[in-house]
Scaffold this motif. Structure first.
Motif, short mmCIF file in Angstrom:
data_model
loop_
_atom_site.label_atom_id
_atom_site.label_comp_id
_atom_site.label_asym_id
_atom_site.label_seq_id
_atom_site.Cartn_x
_atom_site.Cartn_y
_atom_site.Cartn_z
N ALA A 1 6.35 3.53 -1.11
CA ALA A 1 6.26 4.42 0.05
C ALA A 1 7.44 4.25 1.02
CB ALA A 1 4.95 4.19 0.78
N PRO A 2 7.77 5.30 1.78
CA PRO A 2 8.86 5.20 2.76
C PRO A 2 8.65 4.12 3.81
CG PRO A 2 8.27 7.50 2.39
CD PRO A 2 7.24 6.67 1.69
N THR A 3 7.40 3.70 4.00
CA THR A 3 7.09 2.70 5.04
C THR A 3 7.08 1.26 4.51
OG1 THR A 3 4.76 3.10 4.55
CG2 THR A 3 5.71 4.30 6.41
N PHE B 1 0.85 -1.19 0.00
CA PHE B 1 0.00 0.00 0.00
C PHE B 1 0.89 1.24 0.00
CE2 PHE B 1 -1.90 -3.50 2.34
CZ PHE B 1 -3.08 -3.69 1.63
N ASN B 2 0.72 2.08 -1.03
CA ASN B 2 1.57 3.26 -1.19
C ASN B 2 0.73 4.53 -1.15
OD1 ASN B 2 4.17 1.83 -1.85
ND2 ASN B 2 2.91 1.02 -3.49
N HIS C 1 -1.86 7.48 -4.52
CA HIS C 1 -2.11 6.19 -3.88
C HIS C 1 -2.24 5.12 -4.93
CE1 HIS C 1 -3.64 2.83 -1.66
NE2 HIS C 1 -4.58 2.72 -2.58
N TRP C 2 -1.45 4.07 -4.78
CA TRP C 2 -1.57 2.87 -5.61
C TRP C 2 -1.37 1.65 -4.72
CZ3 TRP C 2 -2.54 2.19 -10.92
CH2 TRP C 2 -2.79 3.38 -11.61
N THR C 3 -2.19 0.64 -4.95
CA THR C 3 -2.04 -0.65 -4.31
C THR C 3 -1.39 -1.58 -5.31
OG1 THR C 3 -4.05 -0.26 -3.02
CG2 THR C 3 -3.24 -2.52 -3.12
N ASN C 4 -0.21 -2.12 -4.97
CA ASN C 4 0.58 -2.92 -5.90
C ASN C 4 0.49 -4.40 -5.51
OD1 ASN C 4 1.30 -0.33 -6.54
ND2 ASN C 4 3.50 -0.70 -6.56
#
Length: 511
Positions: A136-138, A128-129, A201-204
């Protein structure tokens, strides 16, 4: 004896009924051992620019060692889902239990490589970005998580973090019902700040590449990060890009598929007669993307870099916008978007396996079907995702010509060949529009421009202002300042530019 029989039978029926409704999904923590190739402690000097105040991870290794990772496991009678709160909260993998097959790629090694915004990243699963373009950094560090057994028999794992670059907060509920063959991901994203933030936001999702994989993405166009437009699924050279093996040319592939108003996409491994599907409300997730590392040496080297034994993979992604817009996309119809101060966005997605259909061209959280016209008949091969006790009807020219009741458990199959005559259009419907197929189109076509007017003057007052506004939404504040200055040289009283200049001064603390 008769009285005893009359007493026992109702009790058995009640007991069986109670047992059915008492079934619950399970949630528990399991330690899973993975061959792990770790990354170093971060550089003590934070990165300036787009990911400030984060530090970057710069050290990686080619030597792995077994390590136990905490996995939150969600399980019911049909599927099993693994979540890794120590690795960004990603869904590490998911399995369809009747076949033992993965419908989300499960990487049995954790090979961290320098790919993400902070460097460290590992492949597979669903990540989850939020915030700014990129991983994402996380994505490779621990996030907050909580587990819950719900009153309806479902189970939930909540994950979340704060994006320090923007101050926005994100949460995801990963929910598994007790009686469905899907899991859902429900996202909340909140901007508590007093300023507009960049919106990305993109879910990969990761999925295996082998097995004669077909990409099932309804649409008419493929667009690039810069808004470039190409044909889909057959490209300008006559190649059918729907099949993974036909993409054996050039380097990496990044296809954002556009042109169909449909909530589903997925992939089907024809060698396995098995597939994977995603569904959401189209307005909530219009972005539908395929990522391929490339079948050349340039791409295939990443197989060994990212896994020891699970083979090459692809990514099927969903996004809040049409494409993962780079800077050049600003001059196309596919622009960036800002996240208004004080606002919260919420959306929900469904992920599920498919089996025994030979492919599919329509899908929903209730069922998936492959509907094919052939020689005066209609072939229907369906896989239930939710429990079904509904009537399927076939209409021709608005008149019902066939119907049958379907009583199916999740992952059970139904197959029929239905005689059809005449030329009137066909329409197949399950229940109250739980699943719908229409002849001649597997999606409702969108009517929207894919190219900007060629005679628009980007050096005009409005053109320069638009560039400045777009650059702010990408956190490119220095370049945005230059564009707004040029805009105001042309018209010193252009109010939108004056307002944007004030915002930039505020961000620089020049009150």
């Amino acid at each position: 004896m008769t009285n005893l029989t009359n007493l026992v039978i109702p009790l058995l029926i009640i007991a069986a009924t109670v047992n059915v409704f008492a079934q619950k999904a399970k949630i528990y923590v399991e330690q899973v051992t993975l061959k792990t190739y770790p990354f170093s402690d971060p550089n003590p000097v934070p990165e300036t620019g787009a990911i400030y105040p984060y530090f970057k991870f710069e050290g990686y290794t080619a030597k792995g060692a077994d390590k136990e990772w905490k996995m939150v496991v969600l399980e019911n009678d049909y599927i099993k889902v693994f979540i890794a709160p120590e690795v960004g909260g990603k869904v590490w993998g998911a399995i369809e239990k009747s076949t033992g097959k993965e419908f989300v790629y499960f990487n049995h090694s954790a090979k961290f490589r320098e790919v993400a915004m902070r460097g460290a990243w590992t492949s597979g699963g669903i990540e989850f970005n939020f915030g700014k373009i990129g991983h994402a950094p996380t994505c490779s560090t621990p996030v907050d998580y909580a587990m819950r057994q719900n009153k309806d028999g479902s189970v939930s794992c909540f994950i979340g973090a704060t994006d320090l670059t923007s101050g926005t907060n994100w949460r995801v509920e990963i929910n598994l019902p007790n009686d469905k063959a899907y899991f859902t991901t429900k996202c909340w994203w909140h901007n508590p700040s007093g300023l507009e933030q960049s919106y990305y936001h993109w879910t990969n999702g990761g999925f295996k590449a082998s097995g004669n994989l077909e990409f099932i993405f309804p649409g008419a166009y493929r667009i690039g990060h810069g808004g470039e437009v190409g044909k889909w699924p057959v490209d300008e050279h006559g190649r059918n890009l729907r099949f993974y093996e036909n993409n054996n040319f050039g380097g990496y592939k990044s296809y954002h598929i556009l042109g169909g108003n449909t909530g589903f996409f997925g992939g089907y491994w024809h060698d396995d007669d098995f597939g994977t599907a995603h569904w959401s409300e189209y307005d909530e997730k219009p972005g539908q993307k395929i990522w391929i590392w490339g079948l050349s040496r340039q791409g295939m080297i990443w197989e060994d870099l990212l896994t020891d034994s699970d083979g090459q993979y692809v990514e099927l992604q969903s996004g809040r916008l049409f494409n993962q817009a780079s800077r050049n996309s600003s001059k196309s119809p596919f622009k960036h978007r800002g996240f208004p101060p004080g606002s919260t966005d919420v959306w929900k997605e469904y992920w599920f396996p498919v089996k025994g259909t030979g492919g599919f061209n329509v899908a929903s959280p209730y069922a998936v079907a492959n509907v094919i016209e052939q020689n005066g008949s209609l072939s229907v091969r369906l896989c239930a995702i939710s429990p079904l006790n509904d009537t399927m009807r076939l209409f021709q020219g608005g008149k019902e010509i066939w119907s049958e009741n379907l009583a199916l458990k999740p992952m059970e199959n139904f197959e029929r060949s239905i005689d059809t005559k005449g030329v009137a259009p066909l329409r197949l419907v399950l229940g109250d529009n739980l699943l719908e197929w229409e002849q001649g189109a597997i999606h409702k076509k969108l009517s929207r421009p894919v190219k900007s007017p060629p005679d628009f003057d980007w050096g005009s007052t409005y053109g320069l202002y638009t560039q400045g506004e777009e650059l702010v939404k990408q956190r490119l504040y220095k370049d945005a300042w230059a564009a707004i200055r040029e805009c105001l040289k042309k018209d010193a009283y252009f109010l939108p530019a004056i307002s944007l200049k004030a915002e930039l001064l505020y961000r620089r603390a020049e009150y």
